[in-house]
Design a protein around this motif. Structure first.
Motif, PDB file in Angstrom:
ATOM      1  N   MET A   1       0.849  -1.163   0.000  1.00  0.00           N
ATOM      2  CA  MET A   1       0.000   0.000   0.000  1.00  0.00           C
ATOM      3  C   MET A   1       0.895   1.226   0.000  1.00  0.00           C
ATOM      4  O   MET A   1       1.895   1.275   0.714  1.00  0.00           O
ATOM      5  N   LEU A   2       0.530   2.195  -0.801  1.00  0.00           N
ATOM      6  CA  LEU A   2       1.301   3.428  -0.930  1.00  0.00           C
ATOM      7  C   LEU A   2       0.377   4.610  -0.668  1.00  0.00           C
ATOM      8  O   LEU A   2      -0.681   4.724  -1.285  1.00  0.00           O
ATOM      9  N   LEU A   3       0.761   5.477   0.273  1.00  0.00           N
ATOM     10  CA  LEU A   3      -0.008   6.678   0.603  1.00  0.00           C
ATOM     11  C   LEU A   3       0.739   7.877   0.038  1.00  0.00           C
ATOM     12  O   LEU A   3       1.915   8.080   0.350  1.00  0.00           O
ATOM     13  N   LEU A   4       0.068   8.684  -0.763  1.00  0.00           N
ATOM     14  CA  LEU A   4       0.694   9.832  -1.419  1.00  0.00           C
ATOM     15  C   LEU A   4       0.016  11.130  -1.016  1.00  0.00           C
ATOM     16  O   LEU A   4      -1.194  11.172  -0.813  1.00  0.00           O
ATOM     17  N   GLN A   5       0.805  12.200  -0.935  1.00  0.00           N
ATOM     18  CA  GLN A   5       0.293  13.543  -0.708  1.00  0.00           C
ATOM     19  C   GLN A   5       0.771  14.438  -1.851  1.00  0.00           C
ATOM     20  O   GLN A   5       1.645  14.073  -2.613  1.00  0.00           O
ATOM     21  N   GLU A   6       0.176  15.628  -1.921  1.00  0.00           N
ATOM     22  CA  GLU A   6       0.459  16.601  -2.973  1.00  0.00           C
ATOM     23  C   GLU A   6       0.151  16.032  -4.354  1.00  0.00           C
ATOM     24  O   GLU A   6       0.855  16.274  -5.320  1.00  0.00           O
ATOM     25  N   VAL A   7      -0.928  15.283  -4.417  1.00  0.00           N
ATOM     26  CA  VAL A   7      -1.359  14.660  -5.663  1.00  0.00           C
ATOM     27  C   VAL A   7      -2.177  15.668  -6.460  1.00  0.00           C
ATOM     28  O   VAL A   7      -3.065  16.323  -5.926  1.00  0.00           O
ATOM     29  N   ASN A   8      -1.890  15.799  -7.748  1.00  0.00           N
ATOM     30  CA  ASN A   8      -2.651  16.720  -8.587  1.00  0.00           C
ATOM     31  C   ASN A   8      -3.171  16.040  -9.852  1.00  0.00           C
ATOM     32  O   ASN A   8      -3.416  16.691 -10.852  1.00  0.00           O
ATOM     33  N   THR A   9      -3.323  14.728  -9.810  1.00  0.00           N
ATOM     34  CA  THR A   9      -3.891  13.984 -10.929  1.00  0.00           C
ATOM     35  C   THR A   9      -4.921  12.996 -10.409  1.00  0.00           C
ATOM     36  O   THR A   9      -4.823  12.533  -9.278  1.00  0.00           O
ATOM     37  N   GLU A  10      -5.908  12.691 -11.225  1.00  0.00           N
ATOM     38  CA  GLU A  10      -6.943  11.733 -10.853  1.00  0.00           C
ATOM     39  C   GLU A  10      -6.655  10.346 -11.418  1.00  0.00           C
ATOM     40  O   GLU A  10      -7.329   9.389 -11.075  1.00  0.00           O
ATOM     41  N   ASN A  11      -5.660  10.236 -12.303  1.00  0.00           N
ATOM     42  CA  ASN A  11      -5.455   9.000 -13.040  1.00  0.00           C
ATOM     43  C   ASN A  11      -4.100   8.377 -12.725  1.00  0.00           C
ATOM     44  O   ASN A  11      -3.052   8.960 -13.011  1.00  0.00           O
ATOM     45  N   PHE A  12      -4.132   7.185 -12.149  1.00  0.00           N
ATOM     46  CA  PHE A  12      -2.914   6.430 -11.860  1.00  0.00           C
ATOM     47  C   PHE A  12      -2.906   5.101 -12.631  1.00  0.00           C
ATOM     48  O   PHE A  12      -2.278   4.146 -12.205  1.00  0.00           O
ATOM     49  N   ASP A  13      -3.589   5.062 -13.754  1.00  0.00           N
ATOM     50  CA  ASP A  13      -3.651   3.826 -14.536  1.00  0.00           C
ATOM     51  C   ASP A  13      -2.271   3.344 -14.983  1.00  0.00           C
ATOM     52  O   ASP A  13      -2.081   2.165 -15.253  1.00  0.00           O
ATOM     53  N   PHE A  14      -1.295   4.237 -15.037  1.00  0.00           N
ATOM     54  CA  PHE A  14       0.053   3.872 -15.474  1.00  0.00           C
ATOM     55  C   PHE A  14       0.744   2.892 -14.525  1.00  0.00           C
ATOM     56  O   PHE A  14       1.755   2.297 -14.883  1.00  0.00           O
ATOM     57  N   ILE A  15       0.206   2.692 -13.321  1.00  0.00           N
ATOM     58  CA  ILE A  15       0.856   1.783 -12.364  1.00  0.00           C
ATOM     59  C   ILE A  15       0.619   0.315 -12.699  1.00  0.00           C
ATOM     60  O   ILE A  15       1.253  -0.549 -12.124  1.00  0.00           O
ATOM     61  N   GLY A  16      -0.277   0.054 -13.622  1.00  0.00           N
ATOM     62  CA  GLY A  16      -0.491  -1.316 -14.064  1.00  0.00           C
ATOM     63  C   GLY A  16      -1.759  -1.933 -13.524  1.00  0.00           C
ATOM     64  O   GLY A  16      -2.355  -1.441 -12.563  1.00  0.00           O
ATOM     65  N   PRO A  17      -2.167  -3.053 -14.129  1.00  0.00           N
ATOM     66  CA  PRO A  17      -3.458  -3.663 -13.793  1.00  0.00           C
ATOM     67  C   PRO A  17      -3.483  -4.398 -12.463  1.00  0.00           C
ATOM     68  O   PRO A  17      -4.556  -4.747 -11.982  1.00  0.00           O
ATOM     69  N   GLU A  18      -2.335  -4.629 -11.841  1.00  0.00           N
ATOM     70  CA  GLU A  18      -2.356  -5.349 -10.563  1.00  0.00           C
ATOM     71  C   GLU A  18      -2.601  -4.432  -9.360  1.00  0.00           C
ATOM     72  O   GLU A  18      -2.660  -4.896  -8.226  1.00  0.00           O
ATOM     73  N   TYR A  19      -2.758  -3.135  -9.625  1.00  0.00           N
ATOM     74  CA  TYR A  19      -3.011  -2.172  -8.552  1.00  0.00           C
ATOM     75  C   TYR A  19      -4.271  -1.378  -8.835  1.00  0.00           C
ATOM     76  O   TYR A  19      -4.641  -1.145  -9.981  1.00  0.00           O
TER      77      TYR A  19
END
Length: 97
Positions: A1-19
């Motif tokens: 699990m990864l918790l991120l701050q200062e995020v300014n995008t709605e799309n993280f599809d680039f991380i791959g289908p396993e997430y």
């Protein structure tokens, strides 16, 4: 699990289908995100309108991702957030409203 701050995008599809992910970006791009492996039991997702908090249950464990204002010039804003906004997300009953 990864918790991120200062995020300014709605799309993280680039991380791959396993997430999968939950994103919360507010009006001023004060965003948070949680990235997690697909297959985890995720529910009771709640988001603060400012984008500063994501609360969710993962395998029946409450996870909070909090992005507080930093710096001495934001001390009062930070204290107000901790005392007035955060208790809602720390309550025992996480019924989604």
């Amino acid at each position: 699990m990864l918790l991120l701050q200062e995020v300014n995008t709605e799309n993280f599809d680039f991380i791959g289908p396993e997430y999968d992910y939950v994103v919360n970006t507010g009006d001023e791009n004060r965003g948070t995100a949680v990235i997690y492996r697909c297959g985890l039991a995720v529910d009771a997702i709640e988001k603060h309108p400012s984008g500063r908090v994501i609360s969710m249950k993962v395998n029946n464990i409450q996870v909070l991702n909090v992005y507080l204002p930093s710096g001495t010039n934001h001390r009062q804003e930070r204290e107000n957030f901790l005392s007035k906004e955060l208790p809602f997300f720390l309550r025992q009953d996480m019924t989604v409203y």
